[in-house]
Design a protein around this motif. Structure first.
Motif, PDB file in Angstrom:
ATOM      1  N   ARG A 141       0.848  -1.190   0.000  1.00 54.72           N
ATOM      2  CA  ARG A 141       0.000   0.000   0.000  1.00 54.72           C
ATOM      3  C   ARG A 141       0.884   1.240   0.000  1.00 54.72           C
ATOM      4  N   GLY A 142       0.381   2.267  -0.707  1.00 52.11           N
ATOM      5  CA  GLY A 142       1.064   3.561  -0.712  1.00 52.11           C
ATOM      6  C   GLY A 142       2.436   3.521  -1.356  1.00 52.11           C
ATOM      7  N   ILE A 143       2.544   2.867  -2.507  1.00 50.85           N
ATOM      8  CA  ILE A 143       3.836   2.814  -3.188  1.00 50.85           C
ATOM      9  C   ILE A 143       4.075   4.137  -3.922  1.00 50.85           C
ATOM     10  N   SER A 144       5.143   4.834  -3.538  1.00 42.57           N
ATOM     11  CA  SER A 144       5.507   6.105  -4.185  1.00 42.57           C
ATOM     12  C   SER A 144       6.620   5.848  -5.191  1.00 42.57           C
ATOM     13  N   ASN A 145       7.119   6.948  -5.790  1.00 44.15           N
ATOM     14  CA  ASN A 145       8.175   6.774  -6.795  1.00 44.15           C
ATOM     15  C   ASN A 145       9.520   6.439  -6.166  1.00 44.15           C
ATOM     16  N   GLU A 146       9.603   6.468  -4.846  1.00 44.38           N
ATOM     17  CA  GLU A 146      10.849   6.112  -4.173  1.00 44.38           C
ATOM     18  C   GLU A 146      10.860   4.657  -3.723  1.00 44.38           C
ATOM     19  N   GLU A 147       9.785   3.942  -3.995  1.00 36.36           N
ATOM     20  CA  GLU A 147       9.681   2.557  -3.550  1.00 36.36           C
ATOM     21  C   GLU A 147       9.320   1.659  -4.731  1.00 36.36           C
ATOM     22  N   ASN A 148       9.581   0.380  -4.574  1.00 41.27           N
ATOM     23  CA  ASN A 148       9.203  -0.633  -5.554  1.00 41.27           C
ATOM     24  C   ASN A 148       8.283  -1.655  -4.894  1.00 41.27           C
ATOM     25  N   HIS A 149       7.436  -2.202  -5.703  1.00 48.64           N
ATOM     26  CA  HIS A 149       6.609  -3.335  -5.265  1.00 48.64           C
ATOM     27  C   HIS A 149       7.250  -4.606  -5.829  1.00 48.64           C
ATOM     28  N   THR A 150       7.640  -5.518  -4.960  1.00 48.44           N
ATOM     29  CA  THR A 150       8.309  -6.742  -5.391  1.00 48.44           C
ATOM     30  C   THR A 150       7.600  -7.956  -4.805  1.00 48.44           C
ATOM     31  N   VAL A 151       7.612  -9.025  -5.589  1.00 50.29           N
ATOM     32  CA  VAL A 151       7.069 -10.311  -5.149  1.00 50.29           C
ATOM     33  C   VAL A 151       8.084 -11.388  -5.541  1.00 50.29           C
ATOM     34  N   ASP A 152       8.495 -12.196  -4.553  1.00 53.22           N
ATOM     35  CA  ASP A 152       9.462 -13.277  -4.790  1.00 53.22           C
ATOM     36  C   ASP A 152       8.736 -14.603  -4.931  1.00 53.22           C
ATOM     37  N   ALA A 153       9.181 -15.378  -5.894  1.00 45.73           N
ATOM     38  CA  ALA A 153       8.595 -16.698  -6.121  1.00 45.73           C
ATOM     39  C   ALA A 153       9.714 -17.683  -6.463  1.00 45.73           C
ATOM     40  N   THR A 154       9.442 -18.968  -6.222  1.00 44.20           N
ATOM     41  CA  THR A 154      10.434 -20.011  -6.495  1.00 44.20           C
ATOM     42  C   THR A 154       9.824 -21.062  -7.415  1.00 44.20           C
TER      43      THR A 154
END
Length: 372
Positions: A141-154
């Motif tokens: 939530r609240g992702i700004s231009n200084e942050e990334n949204h990441t999801v890790d999977a295997t």
């Protein structure tokens, strides 16, 4: 044509058409005044769309694998990253990281992403079957231009081969099996002052065989956005408009004033005598084939002198008597000389008018010496 005749014709022309010229000049003055008012007194406003903020949204995949078997080329426990080929004998799993980011200076978004592994059988452009299993889920939530949204999977390599064997046992080996990691992101929020409500899907295709695991070029998101506002700005008149409008006004007003002054001062009008002279000149042009220029002699050789009222009448006499009209330009006299009569037409501006009418038996020199 003498300068006097030319001036007379000009004044006659102005007198005849002065009303038309005055109307045209007044129209020009009015048009110039209106144009000048529009250019200088009223401010023209131009509206345009201006981009006040721009941004982009993008997704990407990163992948790596840990070496579990020592070899001459790779060391055990070494992590290799973003390689096009991974070796099945050296690694047991492929670590995948999905990344979403944006560049909007203002605003933030809430993101939910589901990552899954998709199997499907294809034959040419036809999809024969499809099977999907979840790998990971992430929410920020609240992702700004200084942050990334990441999801890790295997992706477990042994599990992939096991799924393929199971499918082939159940369906047979018809067509070709394709494998890809699919990430579906639901993005909601505000970027750059504009609302965002989108779902993006990014894929990372792979091919596998008993020896290698190949990662192919992915299909990721690269979207741009912008916010615009309508702004108003004053439009400066061009040089042509600024000078042309004033010049048209001055031309119309100045011309009308000059024409009125010329009419009142008499320059644009002609007297009755001048009007008659113009008519005579027109008649002379009309009857030029009957008129010969010469010098008027004394009347003493003629028993009688007949004064003709106009040049047209004199030409009629010439036609009737089969004689030429002799025109003395110095005296301003035209005559038809018959055997017994001298038919005269004396122009109103003739310098010898009095002599010809009242003292025709005198020479011109005697007339000039006479004391009246």
């Amino acid at each position: 044509m003498s300068d006097l005749d030319r001036s007379l014709r000009v004044r006659a022309f102005l007198e005849r058409w002065s009303g038309v010229f005055l109307a045209v000049l007044l129209i020009l003055a009015a048009a110039g005044g209106w144009w000048t008012y529009q250019v200088h007194a009223t401010e023209e406003v131009e509206r345009e769309q201006v981009v006040v903020e721009e941004w982009s949204e993008s997704t990407a995949y990163e992948h790596s694998a840990v070496i579990t078997e020592d070899s001459l080329v790779f060391n055990e426990s070494e992590r290799v990253r973003n390689r096009p080929v991974y070796y099945v004998n050296l690694s047991r799993a492929l670590e995948v990281t999905y990344v979403y980011e944006h560049t909007a200076e203002t605003g933030s978004v809430n993101i939910t992403t589901d990552v899954r592994l998709q199997y499907r059988g294809v034959e040419g452009d036809t999809i024969l079957w499809q099977y999907t299993e979840p790998l990971a889920r992430g929410q920020d939530r609240g992702i700004s231009n200084e942050e990334n949204h990441t999801v890790d999977a295997t992706v477990e390599i042994d599990s992939v081969f096991e799924r393929i064997r199971t499918i082939e046992q159940q369906l047979g080996a018809a067509g070709t099996i394709e494998i890809q990691v699919v990430a579906a992101s639901s993005v909601e929020g505000t970027l750059g002052g504009s609302p965002v409500n989108e779902t993006y899907e990014s894929t990372m295709p792979m091919t596998v065989n008993p020896q290698t695991f190949r990662v192919l070029e992915g299909n990721t998101v690269d979207e741009s956005g912008q916010r615009t506002e309508t702004v108003e700005r004053a439009v400066e008149p061009s040089v042509v408009e600024g000078i042309g409008s004033i010049a048209l006004l001055l031309l119309g007003a100045g011309g009308a004033a000059g024409l009125l002054f010329a009419s009142r001062s008499g320059y644009a009008t002609i007297s009755p005598e001048e009007r008659e002279i113009l008519e005579i000149q027109q008649q002379e042009q009309e009857f030029s084939e009957w008129i010969t220029r010469g010098t008027f002699p004394s009347e003493r050789d003629y028993e009688a002198t007949i004064l003709v009222d106009d040049l047209e009448g004199l030409v009629d006499v010439a036609i009737d008597t089969n004689k030429r009209v002799i025109k003395d330009e110095q005296l301003g006299v035209s005559t038809v000389l018959d055997d017994e009569f001298a038919y005269l037409y004396v122009r109103p501006d003739s310098p010898a008018s009095d002599w010809l009418v009242n003292y025709a038996d005198m020479t011109i020199d005697e007339f000039q010496e006479f004391d009246f």
